[in-house]
Every structure is written in structure tokens, then in C-alpha cells.
Design an enzyme around this catalytic site. Structure first.
Site, PDB file in Angstrom:
ATOM      1  N   GLY A  10       0.826  -1.204   0.000  1.00 37.10           N
ATOM      2  CA  GLY A  10       0.000   0.000   0.000  1.00 37.10           C
ATOM      3  C   GLY A  10       0.858   1.252   0.000  1.00 37.10           C
ATOM      4  O   GLY A  10       2.091   1.202   0.058  1.00 37.10           O
ATOM      5  N   PHE A  11       0.204   2.369  -0.024  1.00 36.18           N
ATOM      6  CA  PHE A  11       0.877   3.666  -0.098  1.00 36.18           C
ATOM      7  C   PHE A  11       1.853   3.883   1.068  1.00 36.18           C
ATOM      8  O   PHE A  11       3.054   4.088   0.867  1.00 36.18           O
ATOM      9  CB  PHE A  11      -0.214   4.745  -0.169  1.00 36.18           C
ATOM     10  N   ILE A  12       1.362   3.780   2.283  1.00 36.30           N
ATOM     11  CA  ILE A  12       2.240   3.982   3.446  1.00 36.30           C
ATOM     12  C   ILE A  12       3.188   2.802   3.607  1.00 36.30           C
ATOM     13  O   ILE A  12       4.375   2.970   3.890  1.00 36.30           O
ATOM     14  CB  ILE A  12       1.410   4.192   4.727  1.00 36.30           C
ATOM     15  N   ASP A  31       0.306  -8.994   1.279  1.00 34.57           N
ATOM     16  CA  ASP A  31      -0.636  -8.041   0.698  1.00 34.57           C
ATOM     17  C   ASP A  31      -1.402  -8.742  -0.418  1.00 34.57           C
ATOM     18  O   ASP A  31      -0.795  -9.414  -1.253  1.00 34.57           O
ATOM     19  CB  ASP A  31       0.115  -6.825   0.140  1.00 34.57           C
ATOM     20  N   GLY A  36      -3.596  -2.115  -2.283  1.00 36.31           N
ATOM     21  CA  GLY A  36      -2.182  -1.887  -2.565  1.00 36.31           C
ATOM     22  C   GLY A  36      -1.879  -2.180  -4.029  1.00 36.31           C
ATOM     23  O   GLY A  36      -2.707  -2.729  -4.761  1.00 36.31           O
ATOM     24  N   LEU A  76      -0.656  -2.892   8.727  1.00 38.50           N
ATOM     25  CA  LEU A  76      -1.195  -1.772   7.958  1.00 38.50           C
ATOM     26  C   LEU A  76      -2.354  -2.185   7.062  1.00 38.50           C
ATOM     27  O   LEU A  76      -3.056  -1.328   6.522  1.00 38.50           O
ATOM     28  CB  LEU A  76      -0.091  -1.145   7.086  1.00 38.50           C
ATOM     29  N   TYR A 149     -16.366   2.438   8.950  1.00 43.37           N
ATOM     30  CA  TYR A 149     -14.902   2.417   8.980  1.00 43.37           C
ATOM     31  C   TYR A 149     -14.387   2.794  10.367  1.00 43.37           C
ATOM     32  O   TYR A 149     -13.553   2.100  10.951  1.00 43.37           O
ATOM     33  CB  TYR A 149     -14.369   3.381   7.917  1.00 43.37           C
ATOM     34  N   LYS A 153     -12.391   0.248  12.928  1.00 42.03           N
ATOM     35  CA  LYS A 153     -11.024   0.553  13.384  1.00 42.03           C
ATOM     36  C   LYS A 153     -10.995   0.719  14.904  1.00 42.03           C
ATOM     37  O   LYS A 153     -10.008   0.342  15.555  1.00 42.03           O
ATOM     38  CB  LYS A 153     -10.499   1.812  12.694  1.00 42.03           C
TER      39      LYS A 153
END
Length: 321
Positions: A10-12, A31, A36, A76, A149, A153
Site C-alpha cells: 500500500g501507499f504507506i 498483501d 495496494g 497496515l 470504517y 477501526k
């Protein structure tokens, strides 16, 4: 150190992997590439210290096998983006809750420390800014899909903290506030890459609502630094820590700054929330983190200002359009 990183494509995650590999760490990425992208880690794939497993993080057999081989888990993997949550709520909830249960249970069996990336969405509709980690939250109603969401979380956080309470499992929870930078896509509603992509094409930039809602954007480079510092700070175990910027900007002004920095001819147009997401969408006006705990525990503050961050995204997107 040998790290297991779920959502590492993914991005991070891709930025975190790159940083840790530069420090000679060994990494296994798990992943399923649902949000991602292989492109994010393609340049890293030849590194002998990196293994990539294309699979879901809720594969209990796989997680059980891998857990014993690693020293630390960065969890993540998650559904991301308002657009995805609104359009595909069942899948989004499942992709948040199921992997966390599998991974944390395995961490508990093998006594492996775990860092979870949570979200500022957990603060819900609270208007008490800046948001402090121990403050009460005000969640929207369950009939509004966007709060799925935040609730999922929050349940992730409760589950990690429950393990910490019952068995002193080393856990770290990080609430991220609008992390942005290279590799981020606007596909799932992320506002800055969406604005920059439009501006570079001289296309209209669509601002949702009246544009007066304010956000704080933080560079992914600052966030990765914070994640690593937290993972290396034993006294941060069992706590929730905000990572973000406290430089506020309205979404309307963000669009104007993007146009200016891109030297674009784009016009700014306004789209109602009903037009963008369907009827009954909820939003909040401000979301500002308190950074006091991050300052005290890991001596962390963001180093990049908003214009720096916008320019980072512009330079990346120029090579993708």
C-alpha cells in the site's frame, strides 16, 4: 530485525518498507493487492532482504507459519478511503476486522510486538479540537455507512488493548491524520492526489460540499519516521498515539493552492455530498490532532509543511500522467 508488514504494498506500507530496507532490515510483505499495488514495491522486489507474499492477511495458516519467523509486526492492511467504505461496506468491514483478529491472536501466541495503524476517523463527530488520544469520541449513527470504517477501526484498537491488558502483549496503536505523498492514489476518494491529478491535466477540480471543511495533511515521510520511532520505544507500548500535522487548511483553499503550485488552468467546481456519495453522507468540519503525546514519547513533530507536501505529490504525479 525481521519485520512482517501486512499491507506493505500500500501507499504507506511501501514507504515504510523502503525506509526499513535502507536500514538493512529483513522484511516480509503480506498483501492481497486489493488496494495496494505492485508498482509501489516493484523497485524493491530484487532486494534480497525482501519477501513478498500475495495473499490476504486473514489467512490464518499463512500468518501462523510466518509469525514465528519475525521479530515485529506492522499491521497496515485495511480497507481505505471514504469512497470504498461507502460503496462496498460489507467488504470494507470484513477487511478491517478479520485480519486483525487473526494477526493479533498469532502475535499473542508467539509474544510478538505489533503496531496497528488506526485512523483519525475514530474521533467521529467530536468537535473538541485538538483531538487528544484519551478524549471521548462522538460516533455517527449506524445507518450512515461512512461510520462503519471508524467503528471497525475502533474495534481493532479495543482488541489490541484487550490483549495488552490480559497478557501484557506489546502493542502500539497509531491514529493517522490524512497522510499524503508519493504513491497515493485518488481512486478511493483521497483528496490531494485527486486534486493534483486534475490540476496537472488542467481539468476541473471538484470540491465536495461547500469546501469550508478543514483538514490537516501530513507527509508520508514524517509518518514513516514516527511509526519507526514508536516501534522502537518500549514505553509507548499499550498506548494510542496521534501522528499528523496541526497545520489546518480548508478543502477549498487546498484546491486553490494546488492550482497555484501546479501553475494550472483548472477551475474549481463544487459538488454536493449527495452528488458525490449518495444521500445521507455525514462529514465533520474539523479534524486536528493533539501531538503532545508524540512529542513527549518519541520527540516527534512533522518536518514538512503543506506546500512541501503538495509539491511532493506534484513531482510524483508528473511522471505518472
Amino acid at each position: 530485525m525481521n519485520y512482517l508488514i501486512t499491507g506493505g504494498a500500500g501507499f504507506i506500507g511501501a514507504h515504510l518498507c523502503r525506509r526499513l530496507l535502507n536500514e538493512n532490515a529483513k522484511i516480509t510483505i503480506i498483501d492481497d493487492l486489493s488496494t495496494g499495488r505492485w508498482d509501489n514495491i516493484a523497485s524493491l522486489s530484487s532486494n534480497p532482504n525482501l519477501r513478498v507474499i500475495i495473499a490476504s492477511a486473514d489467512d490464518s495458516v499463512l500468518i501462523e507459519r510466518e509469525m514465528a519467523q519475525h521479530d515485529f509486526v506492522f499491521h497496515l492492511a485495511s480497507a481505505v478511503g471514504v469512497r470504498l467504505i461507502v460503496d462496498r461496506p460489507v467488504e470494507s468491514i470484513q477487511r478491517i476486522i478479520r485480519p486483525t483478529e487473526v494477526i493479533v491472536d498469532a502475535c499473542a501466541r508467539y509474544r510478538k510486538p505489533i503496531l496497528l495503524t488506526s485512523t483519525s476517523e475514530v474521533y467521529g463527530r467530536s468537535e473538541k479540537v485538538p483531538f487528544c488520544e484519551d478524549a471521548d469520541v462522538v460516533m455517527g449513527p449506524s445507518c450512515k455507512r461512512r461510520w462503519a470504517y471508524a467503528t471497525a477501526k475502533a474495534l481493532d484498537e479495543f482488541y489490541l488493548l484487550a490483549h495488552h491488558y490480559q497478557s501484557s502483549l506489546p502493542i502500539y496503536i497509531v491514529r493517522l491524520f490524512n497522510t499524503v505523498g508519493p504513491y497515493q492514489t485518488g481512486q478511493y476518494g483521497m483528496v490531494l492526489p485527486r486534486f493534483v491529478e486534475a490540476a496537472l491535466k488542467n481539468a476541473p477540480i471538484f470540491v465536495y460540499g461547500d469546501g469550508k471543511q478543514k483538514r490537516c495533511f501530513c507527509s508520508v515521510y514524517d509518518v514513516v519516521e514516527g511509526l519507526i520511532r514508536i516501534s522502537q520505544t518500549a514505553r509507548a507500548s499499550g498506548t494510542v498515539i496521534n501522528l499528523g500535522s496541526n497545520e489546518e487548511v480548508s478543502i477549498e483553499n487546498l484546491a486553490q493552492r494546488v492550482v497555484k503550485l501546479c501553475q494550472s488552468r483548472s477551475t474549481i467546481q463544487y459538488l454536493s455530498y449527495d452528488e458525490a456519495y449518495g444521500p445521507g453522507f455525514d462529514d465533520m468540519q474539523r479534524r486536528v490532532p493533539s501531538l503532545k503525546r508524540a512529542e513527549e514519547l518519541i520527540q516527534w513533530n512533522p518536518q514538512f509543511n503543506l506546500d512541501d507536501i503538495i509539491c511532493q505529490v506534484i513531482e510524483y504525479k508528473k511522471h505518472k500522467i
